[in-house]
Design a protein around this motif. Structure first.
Motif, PDB file in Angstrom:
ATOM      1  N   VAL A   1      70.555  -3.213 -16.464  1.00 11.26           N
ATOM      2  CA  VAL A   1      69.764  -2.814 -17.943  1.00 11.26           C
ATOM      3  C   VAL A   1      70.852  -2.283 -19.036  1.00 11.26           C
ATOM      4  CG1 VAL A   1      68.871  -0.717 -18.204  1.00 11.26           C
ATOM      5  CG2 VAL A   1      68.072  -1.547 -15.694  1.00 11.26           C
TER       6      VAL A   1
ATOM      7  N   HIS B   1      67.529   4.622  -2.229  1.00  6.96           N
ATOM      8  CA  HIS B   1      68.433   4.266  -3.210  1.00  6.96           C
ATOM      9  C   HIS B   1      69.299   5.375  -2.683  1.00  6.96           C
ATOM     10  CE1 HIS B   1      65.763   2.609  -5.232  1.00  6.96           C
ATOM     11  NE2 HIS B   1      65.515   3.299  -6.263  1.00  6.96           N
TER      12      HIS B   1
ATOM     13  N   LEU C   1      70.139  -4.772  -7.648  1.00  4.79           N
ATOM     14  CA  LEU C   1      70.291  -4.260  -9.266  1.00  4.79           C
ATOM     15  C   LEU C   1      69.667  -4.528 -10.225  1.00  4.79           C
ATOM     16  CD1 LEU C   1      70.397  -1.105 -10.407  1.00  4.79           C
ATOM     17  CD2 LEU C   1      72.137  -2.073 -10.553  1.00  4.79           C
ATOM     18  N   ASN C   2      68.706  -5.002 -11.033  1.00  5.48           N
ATOM     19  CA  ASN C   2      68.656  -5.552 -12.049  1.00  5.48           C
ATOM     20  C   ASN C   2      69.784  -4.795 -13.213  1.00  5.48           C
ATOM     21  OD1 ASN C   2      66.512  -7.719 -12.338  1.00  5.48           O
ATOM     22  ND2 ASN C   2      65.367  -5.956 -11.307  1.00  5.48           N
TER      23      ASN C   2
ATOM     24  N   SER D   1      61.594   5.324  -2.747  1.00  5.34           N
ATOM     25  CA  SER D   1      62.609   4.916  -3.277  1.00  5.34           C
ATOM     26  C   SER D   1      63.874   6.088  -3.334  1.00  5.34           C
ATOM     27  CB  SER D   1      62.096   5.211  -5.028  1.00  5.34           C
ATOM     28  OG  SER D   1      61.425   4.388  -5.382  1.00  5.34           O
TER      29      SER D   1
ATOM     30  N   GLY E   1      56.672   4.795 -14.765  1.00  3.06           N
ATOM     31  CA  GLY E   1      55.576   5.466 -14.088  1.00  3.06           C
ATOM     32  C   GLY E   1      55.433   6.149 -13.002  1.00  3.06           C
ATOM     33  N   GLU E   2      55.745   7.863 -12.549  1.00  3.97           N
ATOM     34  CA  GLU E   2      55.462   7.374 -11.498  1.00  3.97           C
ATOM     35  C   GLU E   2      54.140   7.971 -11.050  1.00  3.97           C
ATOM     36  OE1 GLU E   2      58.035   8.049  -8.423  1.00  3.97           O
ATOM     37  OE2 GLU E   2      56.287   9.039  -8.002  1.00  3.97           O
TER      38      GLU E   2
ATOM     39  N   GLU F   1      62.902   2.219  -0.163  1.00  6.27           N
ATOM     40  CA  GLU F   1      63.432   1.056  -1.474  1.00  6.27           C
ATOM     41  C   GLU F   1      65.367   1.355  -1.275  1.00  6.27           C
ATOM     42  OE1 GLU F   1      59.379   2.278  -3.428  1.00  6.27           O
ATOM     43  OE2 GLU F   1      60.583  -0.174  -4.766  1.00  6.27           O
TER      44      GLU F   1
ATOM     45  N   SER G   1      54.967   3.596  -5.059  1.00  6.84           N
ATOM     46  CA  SER G   1      56.265   4.059  -4.498  1.00  6.84           C
ATOM     47  C   SER G   1      56.253   5.153  -5.426  1.00  6.84           C
ATOM     48  CB  SER G   1      56.820   2.513  -5.375  1.00  6.84           C
ATOM     49  OG  SER G   1      58.546   3.029  -5.580  1.00  6.84           O
ATOM     50  N   THR G   2      56.591   6.166  -4.988  1.00  2.00           N
ATOM     51  CA  THR G   2      57.302   7.006  -5.383  1.00  2.00           C
ATOM     52  C   THR G   2      59.206   7.336  -5.053  1.00  2.00           C
ATOM     53  OG1 THR G   2      57.008   9.822  -5.412  1.00  2.00           O
ATOM     54  CG2 THR G   2      56.791   8.897  -3.265  1.00  2.00           C
ATOM     55  N   CYS G   3      59.157   8.266  -5.969  1.00  2.00           N
ATOM     56  CA  CYS G   3      61.238   8.706  -6.385  1.00  2.00           C
ATOM     57  C   CYS G   3      60.718   9.826  -5.377  1.00  2.00           C
ATOM     58  CB  CYS G   3      61.535   9.475  -7.797  1.00  2.00           C
ATOM     59  SG  CYS G   3      60.154  10.394  -8.191  1.00  2.00           S
TER      60      CYS G   3
ATOM     61  N   MET H   1      54.467   0.132  -8.853  1.00  2.00           N
ATOM     62  CA  MET H   1      56.230  -0.001  -8.667  1.00  2.00           C
ATOM     63  C   MET H   1      56.178  -0.362 -10.783  1.00  2.00           C
ATOM     64  SD  MET H   1      57.140  -1.193  -5.235  1.00  2.00           S
ATOM     65  CE  MET H   1      57.182  -1.381  -3.742  1.00  2.00           C
ATOM     66  N   GLY H   2      55.348  -0.362 -10.712  1.00  2.00           N
ATOM     67  CA  GLY H   2      55.879  -0.449 -12.415  1.00  2.00           C
ATOM     68  C   GLY H   2      56.173  -0.226 -12.886  1.00  2.00           C
TER      69      GLY H   2
ATOM     70  N   PHE I   1      69.330   4.370 -13.698  1.00  2.50           N
ATOM     71  CA  PHE I   1      69.313   2.600 -13.504  1.00  2.50           C
ATOM     72  C   PHE I   1      68.240   2.336 -13.881  1.00  2.50           C
ATOM     73  CE2 PHE I   1      68.444   4.695  -9.845  1.00  2.50           C
ATOM     74  CZ  PHE I   1      66.435   4.785  -8.795  1.00  2.50           C
ATOM     75  N   CYS I   2      67.253   3.151 -14.418  1.00  2.00           N
ATOM     76  CA  CYS I   2      65.308   2.062 -14.434  1.00  2.00           C
ATOM     77  C   CYS I   2      65.080   2.656 -16.116  1.00  2.00           C
ATOM     78  CB  CYS I   2      64.803   3.110 -14.118  1.00  2.00           C
ATOM     79  SG  CYS I   2      63.280   3.267 -14.121  1.00  2.00           S
TER      80      CYS I   2
HETATM   81  N1  SAH Z   1      58.639   5.753 -10.269  1.00  2.00           N
HETATM   82  C1  SAH Z   1      58.397   5.024  -8.628  1.00  2.00           C
HETATM   83  C2  SAH Z   1      57.671   3.425  -9.352  1.00  2.00           C
HETATM   84  C3  SAH Z   1      58.734   2.743 -10.249  1.00  2.00           C
HETATM   85  S1  SAH Z   1      60.185   2.062  -9.569  1.00  2.00           S
HETATM   86  C4  SAH Z   1      59.248   5.161  -8.295  1.00  2.00           C
HETATM   87  O1  SAH Z   1      60.498   5.407  -8.350  1.00  2.00           O
HETATM   88  O2  SAH Z   1      59.228   4.711  -7.189  1.00  2.00           O
HETATM   89  C5  SAH Z   1      59.936   0.899  -8.476  1.00  2.00           C
HETATM   90  C6  SAH Z   1      61.250   0.636  -7.827  1.00  2.00           C
HETATM   91  O3  SAH Z   1      61.926  -0.161  -9.120  1.00  2.00           O
HETATM   92  C7  SAH Z   1      61.895   1.938  -7.337  1.00  2.00           C
HETATM   93  O4  SAH Z   1      62.493   1.831  -7.222  1.00  2.00           O
HETATM   94  C8  SAH Z   1      62.835   2.413  -8.520  1.00  2.00           C
HETATM   95  O5  SAH Z   1      63.426   2.845  -8.224  1.00  2.00           O
HETATM   96  C9  SAH Z   1      63.029   0.911  -8.998  1.00  2.00           C
HETATM   97  N2  SAH Z   1      63.875   0.143  -9.923  1.00  2.00           N
HETATM   98  C10 SAH Z   1      63.995   0.499 -10.936  1.00  2.00           C
HETATM   99  N3  SAH Z   1      65.328   0.257 -11.807  1.00  2.00           N
HETATM  100  C11 SAH Z   1      65.550  -0.531 -10.713  1.00  2.00           C
HETATM  101  C12 SAH Z   1      66.600  -2.039 -11.501  1.00  2.00           C
HETATM  102  N4  SAH Z   1      67.249  -1.163 -12.774  1.00  2.00           N
HETATM  103  N5  SAH Z   1      67.143  -1.984 -10.546  1.00  2.00           N
HETATM  104  C13 SAH Z   1      66.462  -2.345  -9.281  1.00  2.00           C
HETATM  105  N6  SAH Z   1      65.208  -1.240  -9.073  1.00  2.00           N
HETATM  106  C14 SAH Z   1      64.929  -0.848  -9.844  1.00  2.00           C
END
Ligand code: SAH
Length: 341
Positions: free
Chosen positions: A290, A214, A287-288, A212, A157-158, A254, A189-191, A154-155, A116-117
């Motif tokens: 994409v 989900h 959800l944003n 994260s 990258g991991e 998250e 924030s981490t996956c 939360m930008g 989703f990212c």
């Molecule tokens: N890699 C790290 C931090 C970056 S993303 C991580 O995975 O946590 C920051 C957050 O935004 C994460 O929870 C990620 O899953 C979420 N995210 C990414 N794309 C998104 C989307 N399209 N809509 C909502 N949340 C999203």
């Protein structure tokens, strides 16, 4: 070339000592770097010959504003910075009642592959240095003229996939003689890279760990997040419980709400069961959208939240800031890459 921006005040002191300079030069330079100085010539309290020497030996590059968007709805500012090698990363400045928060990127691109990212679509190009992560805050402050009091990693990258640079960044941003932002004002924030979460826990930092999640089950989570295929929800949760026991800090989860994928009542029940026995906080993220993704935002966010709360789980819905300016990280960079800028 020496990367002064990624050096601690102690390392700067050693560097200037080697140059035969007095110790206070390190303090002067650290202070300039934290104010977003753009050239060695701008360090006006250094002697001219020293400035010239530094210009030869060190790299000092200020990130350039490639694009800047300001939300008319809430004043959120989104920056797309161009780095010295042409790579672009995003930073978001959000204005809350409790102060300004900056969302920073830690890599150009990402290898984690969450479906989703937007950040992961072109893979990871490279890690950012500690100085490049710090610069996002320094230059957001400089451009906006406002003090930043909170940071969320939360930008793009991991963070735990760029562990050493991220830790160095945390040390720099925390310094009283630098930006002086306390660990309790920082979220990472981490996956869910479990070994790295354990490593982070052993350091006992007082930052907030956001995981994260989900999805509460392996089938759904592995579908959304490839990282889950190696580890699985159960081991991730054990690691999070251990993180809390070691650091005393409540973990935050998250959960991006996706239509028909992870938003059923049954999944809320499973999530609540999963979190039982640990103080947890769930952040539900609308959800944003994409463009490249078939996944759509859930229409059941409130119901899901209420269902969690009926089980005694604290859940909040993340307020959407800057929805008129692509403010979810990764989207602006993606657009830039597509248009070949
Ligand atoms: N890699 C790290 C931090 C970056 S993303 C991580 O995975 O946590 C920051 C957050 O935004 C994460 O929870 C990620 O899953 C979420 N995210 C990414 N794309 C998104 C989307 N399209 N809509 C909502 N949340 C999203």
């Amino acid at each position: 070339m020496t990367d002064l921006k990624s050096m601690t005040p102690e390392e700067l002191a050693a560097y200037f000592k080697e140059l035969g300079q007095p110790a206070f030069r390190a303090k002067q330079v650290f202070s300039w770097l934290n104010q977003g100085v753009e050239s060695f010539n701008g360090m006006t309290n250094l002697p001219k010959d020293l400035r010239e020497r530094l210009a030869k030996e060190c790299r000092l590059f200020a990130p350039q504003i490639e694009r800047k968007q300001v939300s008319r709805l809430d004043g959120t500012v989104k920056y797309l910075w161009r780095l010295w090698d042409g790579n672009c990363v995003e930073t978001v400045l959000m204005r809350y009642h409790h102060g300004n928060t900056v969302c920073v990127s830690c890599q150009a691109g990402c290898n984690m592959g969450c479906v989703f990212c937007a950040s992961t679509l072109g893979g990871k190009v490279r890690d950012l240095t500690a100085g490049e992560i710090l610069d996002q805050i320094v230059f957001a402050q400089k451009d906006s003229g406002e003090k930043v009091s909170n940071i969320v990693m939360m930008g793009i990258g991991e963070p735990l996939d760029n562990f050493d640079n991220v830790l160095r960044f945390l040390e720099l941003v925390n310094r009283p003689d630098g930006l002086n932002i306390g660990m309790r004002h920082i979220s990472l924030s981490t996956c869910g890279l479990v070994d790295r979460i354990d490593k982070l826990a052993s350091l006992g930092l007082q930052l907030t760990l956001s995981v994260s999640l989900h999805a509460p089950d392996d089938e759904t989570r592995s579908r959304l997040m490839p990282v889950n295929r190696a580890v699985g929800v159960e081991r991730l949760m054990e690691t999070c419980r251990r993180y809390f026991e070691t650091t005393g800090r409540r973990v935050s989860y998250e959960y991006a709400m996706i239509d028909g994928v992870n938003d059923s009542d049954g999944q809320a029940d499973r999530l609540a069961a999963l979190l039982r026995g640990q103080p947890a906080h769930v952040n539900l993220i609308p959800l944003n959208d994409v463009e490249e993704s078939p996944l759509k935002p859930s229409r059941r966010v409130r119901q899901f939240q209420q269902r969690l709360e009926s089980h005694g789980v604290t859940a909040t819905v993340r307020r959407k800031l800057g929805s008129d300016i692509d403010a979810s990280c990764g989207q602006l960079r993606r657009r830039q890459m597509r248009t070949g800028g």
